[in-house]
Write a protein that holds these residues in place. Structure first.
Motif, PDB file in Angstrom:
ATOM      1  N   SER A   1      50.767  31.974  52.819  1.00 21.60           N
ATOM      2  CA  SER A   1      51.715  30.888  52.988  1.00 21.60           C
ATOM      3  C   SER A   1      51.997  30.144  51.631  1.00 21.60           C
ATOM      4  O   SER A   1      53.050  29.087  51.697  1.00 21.60           O
ATOM      5  CB  SER A   1      51.215  29.762  53.924  1.00 21.60           C
ATOM      6  N   MET A   2      51.836  30.654  50.502  1.00 16.48           N
ATOM      7  CA  MET A   2      52.132  30.039  49.143  1.00 16.48           C
ATOM      8  C   MET A   2      52.218  31.022  48.315  1.00 16.48           C
ATOM      9  O   MET A   2      51.619  31.866  48.236  1.00 16.48           O
ATOM     10  CB  MET A   2      51.122  28.952  48.787  1.00 16.48           C
ATOM     11  N   LEU A   3      53.274  30.785  47.260  1.00 18.16           N
ATOM     12  CA  LEU A   3      53.412  31.540  45.991  1.00 18.16           C
ATOM     13  C   LEU A   3      52.312  31.171  45.218  1.00 18.16           C
ATOM     14  O   LEU A   3      51.969  29.957  44.919  1.00 18.16           O
ATOM     15  CB  LEU A   3      54.809  31.454  45.416  1.00 18.16           C
ATOM     16  N   GLY A   4      51.897  31.987  44.068  1.00 20.59           N
ATOM     17  CA  GLY A   4      51.298  31.670  43.007  1.00 20.59           C
ATOM     18  C   GLY A   4      49.732  31.611  43.319  1.00 20.59           C
ATOM     19  O   GLY A   4      49.394  32.016  44.310  1.00 20.59           O
ATOM     20  N   LEU A   5      48.730  31.164  42.439  1.00 16.24           N
ATOM     21  CA  LEU A   5      47.481  31.050  42.669  1.00 16.24           C
ATOM     22  C   LEU A   5      47.149  29.930  43.409  1.00 16.24           C
ATOM     23  O   LEU A   5      47.851  28.679  43.745  1.00 16.24           O
ATOM     24  CB  LEU A   5      46.939  30.724  41.141  1.00 16.24           C
ATOM     25  N   PRO A   6      45.919  29.906  43.950  1.00 13.43           N
ATOM     26  CA  PRO A   6      45.312  28.573  44.961  1.00 13.43           C
ATOM     27  C   PRO A   6      45.155  27.472  43.991  1.00 13.43           C
ATOM     28  O   PRO A   6      45.231  27.916  42.652  1.00 13.43           O
ATOM     29  CB  PRO A   6      43.939  29.315  45.492  1.00 13.43           C
ATOM     30  N   LYS A   7      44.579  26.396  44.332  1.00 13.24           N
ATOM     31  CA  LYS A   7      44.662  25.147  43.362  1.00 13.24           C
ATOM     32  C   LYS A   7      43.387  25.390  42.559  1.00 13.24           C
ATOM     33  O   LYS A   7      43.248  24.710  41.507  1.00 13.24           O
ATOM     34  CB  LYS A   7      44.499  23.975  44.087  1.00 13.24           C
ATOM     35  N   GLY A   8      42.499  26.249  43.069  1.00 16.49           N
ATOM     36  CA  GLY A   8      41.227  26.645  42.236  1.00 16.49           C
ATOM     37  C   GLY A   8      40.366  27.738  42.778  1.00 16.49           C
ATOM     38  O   GLY A   8      40.765  28.202  43.615  1.00 16.49           O
ATOM     39  N   PRO A   9      39.199  28.288  42.130  1.00 12.29           N
ATOM     40  CA  PRO A   9      38.535  29.255  42.368  1.00 12.29           C
ATOM     41  C   PRO A   9      38.119  29.109  43.785  1.00 12.29           C
ATOM     42  O   PRO A   9      37.994  28.073  44.624  1.00 12.29           O
ATOM     43  CB  PRO A   9      37.488  29.318  41.665  1.00 12.29           C
ATOM     44  N   ILE A  10      37.854  30.327  44.371  1.00 12.50           N
ATOM     45  CA  ILE A  10      37.391  30.300  45.878  1.00 12.50           C
ATOM     46  C   ILE A  10      35.783  30.973  45.907  1.00 12.50           C
ATOM     47  O   ILE A  10      35.607  31.126  46.907  1.00 12.50           O
ATOM     48  CB  ILE A  10      38.392  31.351  46.703  1.00 12.50           C
ATOM     49  N   THR A  11      35.362  31.073  44.896  1.00 14.55           N
ATOM     50  CA  THR A  11      33.766  31.600  44.511  1.00 14.55           C
ATOM     51  C   THR A  11      33.521  31.416  43.109  1.00 14.55           C
ATOM     52  O   THR A  11      34.262  30.966  42.212  1.00 14.55           O
ATOM     53  CB  THR A  11      33.476  33.042  44.992  1.00 14.55           C
ATOM     54  N   ASN A  12      32.291  31.670  42.702  1.00 14.89           N
ATOM     55  CA  ASN A  12      31.926  31.873  41.417  1.00 14.89           C
ATOM     56  C   ASN A  12      31.697  33.042  41.016  1.00 14.89           C
ATOM     57  O   ASN A  12      30.928  34.215  41.226  1.00 14.89           O
ATOM     58  CB  ASN A  12      30.439  31.385  41.436  1.00 14.89           C
ATOM     59  N   PRO A  13      32.789  33.669  40.180  1.00 12.90           N
ATOM     60  CA  PRO A  13      32.996  35.172  39.865  1.00 12.90           C
ATOM     61  C   PRO A  13      32.054  35.354  38.588  1.00 12.90           C
ATOM     62  O   PRO A  13      31.940  34.528  37.881  1.00 12.90           O
ATOM     63  CB  PRO A  13      34.530  35.130  39.288  1.00 12.90           C
ATOM     64  N   GLY A  14      31.754  36.545  38.528  1.00 13.76           N
ATOM     65  CA  GLY A  14      30.853  37.128  37.418  1.00 13.76           C
ATOM     66  C   GLY A  14      31.595  37.415  36.223  1.00 13.76           C
ATOM     67  O   GLY A  14      32.789  37.499  36.198  1.00 13.76           O
TER      68      GLY A  14
END
Length: 320
Positions: free
Chosen positions: A255-268
């Motif tokens: 429902s939005m363009l671009g990236l979310p406002k921040g991470p959705i997990t802790n990536p490796g």
């Protein structure tokens, strides 16, 4: 004849019982004192398999069976233990359930969200004190050595410092011309890549696909960004609802363009590196292929064909 058959059966049972009991207390195959590490979160089955692989026991299945009968019910401890030469299965279980740990560890797997890191640290009885749920994406997935009685805050700060170091080093070595313009944007996109594929070989192409969509102004439409506001990264445990796909918030990339406002997990590190060195691809679409990976497409027409293949696989599996 019947009496002889009964006696033979009783004798066989007695011998089998004796073998089962003696096998628990008899010397094992270790030829010398050997360090053995129990990873954080290990089950009896996984530890038994590791013991067999390391040559500490002869059979993982027999170890599990005897442990369930003779074990005291205490939990297995995470850490590094010293298994003595010839240690019996009984002795080994007692050691890995005890406090004679050479080194203790806590592990954060790749893609573990911060709320679950919080749960893991708070549940670790070797640590002391309290912490708040850390910022999403602030922790580097890895195995960390801890000390008995150490504060949870100190461990958390080490995890966060490790992420800052890794992100700084990876950002400094990034390719030029990336669609992500800051380390924070790279971290956010990497968290999506981390949640979207469990196959290491796919990370760079998934990163390339989402980079293409960002560059062309196309919604990312990543399912994990729908789930994050609902569960904070924990498994949803059901199918995503249509109302959730349409929800408007700071994370839902349907429902939005671009990236979310921040991470959705802790990536490796691998997912961060993939975003900073994405595959050169024209892919814009992806769908599961039924093997744990994905089919990629550069056109909507090809994507729709791939989606139909995936639906066919799901129907054959009885998903619907």
């Amino acid at each position: 004849m019947i009496r002889r058959g009964v006696l033979a059966t009783v004798l066989a049972v007695v011998l089998l019982l004796g073998w089962f009991v003696s096998g628990w207390f008899s010397a094992g195959p270790l030829a010398k004192d050997t360090p053995f590490t129990v990873p954080d979160g290990s089950s009896l089955s996984s530890v038994a398999a590791k013991l067999e692989k390391d040559g500490a026991i002869s059979s993982a299945s027999f170890f599990k069976a005897r442990a369930r009968v003779f074990g005291v019910g205490a939990s297995i401890k995470a850490g590094e233990f010293l298994l003595p030469k010839g240690a019996s299965p009984s002795q080994i279980l007692s050691i890995i359930q005890g406090d004679e740990v050479l080194r203790r560890f806590v592990t954060v797997p790749e893609g573990m969200p911060s709320v679950m890191v919080y749960d893991r640290l708070m549940a670790n009885q070797q640590l002391t004190g309290s912490i708040d749920v850390p910022a999403e994406g602030s922790i580097l997935p890895d195995t960390y050595e801890i000390e008995r009685g150490e504060s949870r805050q100190a461990v958390l700060l080490r995890m966060q410092a490790a992420m800052q170091r890794a992100l700084g080093e990876l950002w400094a070595a990034r390719e030029q011309g990336l669609v992500v313009k800051t380390p924070e944007e790279a971290l956010t996109l990497a968290s999506i890549v981390e949640k979207e594929t469990g196959k290491p070989s796919e990370r760079t192409i998934v990163a390339g696909l989402y980079s293409n969509r960002l560059r062309q102004g196309i919604m990312l439409q990543a399912d994990p960004t729908i789930i994050y506001p609902i569960t904070k990264g924990k498994p949803l445990g059901r199918r995503i609802r249509q109302s959730e796909i349409q929800a408007v918030n700071d994370y839902n990339t349907y429902s939005m363009l671009g990236l979310p406002k921040g991470p959705i997990t802790n990536p490796g590190k691998a997912s961060i590196a993939a975003v900073l060195h994405p595959a050169q691809t024209d892919a814009l679409y992806m769908v599961a292929d039924g093997t744990g990976g994905h089919q990629f497409a550069s056109t909507l027409e090809q994507h729709n064909v791939n989606v139909e293949k995936w639906y066919t696989i799901r129907k054959e599996r009885g998903d619907f």
